[in-house]
Write a protein that holds these residues in place. Structure first.
Motif, PDB file in Angstrom:
ATOM      1  N   GLU A  82      34.225  40.602  43.864  1.00 46.25           N
ATOM      2  CA  GLU A  82      34.808  41.264  42.695  1.00 46.25           C
ATOM      3  C   GLU A  82      33.682  41.754  41.809  1.00 46.25           C
ATOM      4  O   GLU A  82      32.609  41.151  41.760  1.00 46.25           O
ATOM      5  CB  GLU A  82      35.700  40.280  41.930  1.00 46.25           C
ATOM      6  CG  GLU A  82      36.915  39.877  42.744  1.00 46.25           C
ATOM      7  CD  GLU A  82      37.814  38.877  42.044  1.00 46.25           C
ATOM      8  OE1 GLU A  82      37.788  38.792  40.799  1.00 46.25           O
ATOM      9  OE2 GLU A  82      38.552  38.170  42.755  1.00 46.25           O
ATOM     10  N   GLU A  86      40.121  43.600  44.651  1.00 46.48           N
ATOM     11  CA  GLU A  86      39.485  42.686  45.588  1.00 46.48           C
ATOM     12  C   GLU A  86      38.797  43.586  46.597  1.00 46.48           C
ATOM     13  O   GLU A  86      39.448  44.330  47.328  1.00 46.48           O
ATOM     14  CB  GLU A  86      40.530  41.804  46.274  1.00 46.48           C
ATOM     15  CG  GLU A  86      41.312  40.987  45.270  1.00 46.48           C
ATOM     16  CD  GLU A  86      41.700  39.618  45.772  1.00 46.48           C
ATOM     17  OE1 GLU A  86      42.005  39.490  46.974  1.00 46.48           O
ATOM     18  OE2 GLU A  86      41.711  38.692  44.951  1.00 46.48           O
ATOM     19  N   ASP A 114      48.591  40.927  45.709  1.00 44.98           N
ATOM     20  CA  ASP A 114      47.364  41.688  45.979  1.00 44.98           C
ATOM     21  C   ASP A 114      47.547  42.761  47.051  1.00 44.98           C
ATOM     22  O   ASP A 114      46.931  42.693  48.125  1.00 44.98           O
ATOM     23  CB  ASP A 114      46.216  40.748  46.419  1.00 44.98           C
ATOM     24  CG  ASP A 114      45.897  39.685  45.376  1.00 44.98           C
ATOM     25  OD1 ASP A 114      46.167  39.907  44.188  1.00 44.98           O
ATOM     26  OD2 ASP A 114      45.369  38.621  45.774  1.00 44.98           O
ATOM     27  N   LYS A 160      44.215  43.706  42.599  1.00 49.30           N
ATOM     28  CA  LYS A 160      44.256  42.292  42.209  1.00 49.30           C
ATOM     29  C   LYS A 160      45.445  42.047  41.281  1.00 49.30           C
ATOM     30  O   LYS A 160      45.384  42.378  40.086  1.00 49.30           O
ATOM     31  CB  LYS A 160      42.944  41.966  41.492  1.00 49.30           C
ATOM     32  CG  LYS A 160      42.504  40.525  41.564  1.00 49.30           C
ATOM     33  CD  LYS A 160      41.090  40.405  41.005  1.00 49.30           C
ATOM     34  CE  LYS A 160      40.947  39.259  40.041  1.00 49.30           C
ATOM     35  NZ  LYS A 160      41.053  37.944  40.642  1.00 49.30           N
ATOM     36  N   ASP A 209      48.499  38.988  41.323  1.00 47.01           N
ATOM     37  CA  ASP A 209      49.173  37.868  41.994  1.00 47.01           C
ATOM     38  C   ASP A 209      50.667  38.108  42.169  1.00 47.01           C
ATOM     39  O   ASP A 209      51.230  37.795  43.224  1.00 47.01           O
ATOM     40  CB  ASP A 209      48.953  36.565  41.205  1.00 47.01           C
ATOM     41  CG  ASP A 209      47.619  35.910  41.548  1.00 47.01           C
ATOM     42  OD1 ASP A 209      47.055  36.243  42.614  1.00 47.01           O
ATOM     43  OD2 ASP A 209      47.144  35.077  40.750  1.00 47.01           O
ATOM     44  N   ASP A 231      32.494  37.022  39.752  1.00 44.78           N
ATOM     45  CA  ASP A 231      33.267  36.022  40.497  1.00 44.78           C
ATOM     46  C   ASP A 231      32.357  35.110  41.330  1.00 44.78           C
ATOM     47  O   ASP A 231      31.307  34.702  40.848  1.00 44.78           O
ATOM     48  CB  ASP A 231      34.329  36.717  41.362  1.00 44.78           C
ATOM     49  CG  ASP A 231      35.384  35.768  41.893  1.00 44.78           C
ATOM     50  OD1 ASP A 231      35.883  34.948  41.113  1.00 44.78           O
ATOM     51  OD2 ASP A 231      35.701  35.836  43.089  1.00 44.78           O
ATOM     52  N   LYS A 236      35.184  38.652  50.492  1.00 47.40           N
ATOM     53  CA  LYS A 236      35.801  39.326  49.342  1.00 47.40           C
ATOM     54  C   LYS A 236      34.880  39.189  48.140  1.00 47.40           C
ATOM     55  O   LYS A 236      34.359  38.095  47.889  1.00 47.40           O
ATOM     56  CB  LYS A 236      37.147  38.662  49.056  1.00 47.40           C
ATOM     57  CG  LYS A 236      37.974  39.298  47.969  1.00 47.40           C
ATOM     58  CD  LYS A 236      37.790  38.728  46.591  1.00 47.40           C
ATOM     59  CE  LYS A 236      38.114  37.278  46.435  1.00 47.40           C
ATOM     60  NZ  LYS A 236      37.900  36.787  45.056  1.00 47.40           N
ATOM     61  N   PRO A 285      40.147  45.025  38.373  1.00 46.47           N
ATOM     62  CA  PRO A 285      41.192  44.375  39.185  1.00 46.47           C
ATOM     63  C   PRO A 285      41.262  44.864  40.630  1.00 46.47           C
ATOM     64  O   PRO A 285      42.293  45.341  41.093  1.00 46.47           O
ATOM     65  CB  PRO A 285      42.479  44.661  38.409  1.00 46.47           C
ATOM     66  CG  PRO A 285      42.205  45.911  37.673  1.00 46.47           C
ATOM     67  CD  PRO A 285      40.729  45.935  37.367  1.00 46.47           C
TER      68      PRO A 285
END
Ligand code: UDP
Length: 234
Positions: A177, A88, A127, A121, A123, A190, A175, A86
């Motif tokens: 992941e 970014e 973030d 990470k 929401d 990702d 970015k 988790p």
């Protein structure tokens, strides 16, 4: 029959018959500002699936291990099943976006060295920006894992800068992941697309990325299409 495992803002993940693989479907929805701004673009799924497949293929050939296995149709790909870490992971070569805002810097200022940045990470929390110590202290990654992630991110930056420059595009920031395989290997996961990179035309600094959507500049899909065209025809 495939089961929906997870639905994000831009993609859906389905289970495959083989448990080590997932089926990734690229959606047509664009979102920004943590989901507040939303719009559907007819070709977005196709474009981002195609661009991501192209880039992951290139990175694999350059020796970067990724989750990407194959593109199976216009909007879908098969990937290795990983547990997403988790974080970014953001690399910046030029000041833009939140960095310009946070430090009161002009967009376009070239950084003396690439900046490695981490966000947690989540929401619900929007973030939040964290540093290397937070990431280790909060048990998100170990010290060694973080060192590996940083090394890989900077290597990916070099490879992508070169890749986009051939298309006359400057990689401003991006970015990525990472995910963990069941053998605890950390691999790139990702997507990498104009949704997750800032791409400026060399010279004119015209934007060919999601900022066209975020800032209502128009021609969003035309820009993504042009990125794909340049990556494949030049
Ligand atoms: N980015 C992303 N997803 C996010 C946040 C950022 O793909 O949830 C990308 C963004 O497209 C840009 C880079 O990471 O290429 C740095 O973004 P920034 O921190 O400037 O935030 P933004 O201005 O995009 O909100």
């Amino acid at each position: 029959m495939m089961n929906l495992l997870y639905e994000g803002k831009a993609k859906q993940l389905y289970s495959c018959e083989e448990p080590d693989k997932v089926y990734v479907h690229y959606k047509n929805s664009a979102t920004a500002f943590n989901g507040i701004k939303k719009e559907e673009f007819e070709k977005k799924g196709v474009l981002n699936n195609t661009i991501t497949s192209l880039i992951f293929n290139y990175l694999e050939n350059a020796g970067v291990r990724t989750h990407f296995i194959e593109k199976v149709n216009d909007t879908d790909q098969i990937c290795q099943h990983v547990t997403i870490i988790p974080l970014e992971v953001i690399i910046r070569n030029i000041v833009a976006g939140s960095m310009a805002k946070k430090y009161g810097l002009p967009e376009g200022q070239v950084l003396a060295k690439p900046v490695f940045e981490l966000s947690y990470k989540n929401d619900a929390l929007g973030d939040p920006l964290i540093n290397d110590d937070h990431a280790v202290a909060l048990h998100i990654v170990t010290e060694d894992e973080l060192a590996f992630i940083k090394f890989q991110a900077l290597r990916i930056n070099m490879l992508l800068q070169e890749f986009f420059l051939k298309a006359n595009l400057t990689l401003v920031d991006f970015k990525i992941e990472f995910g963990k395989t069941k053998n605890n290997q950390i691999i790139l996961a990702d997507e990498i697309s104009p949704d997750t990179c800032r791409l400026w035309e060399v010279g004119t600094q015209e934007k060919f990325d999601k900022d066209r959507f975020r800032r209502d500049l128009g021609g969003v899909m035309e820009a993504y299409e042009e990125v794909l065209r340049r990556l494949t025809h030049e």
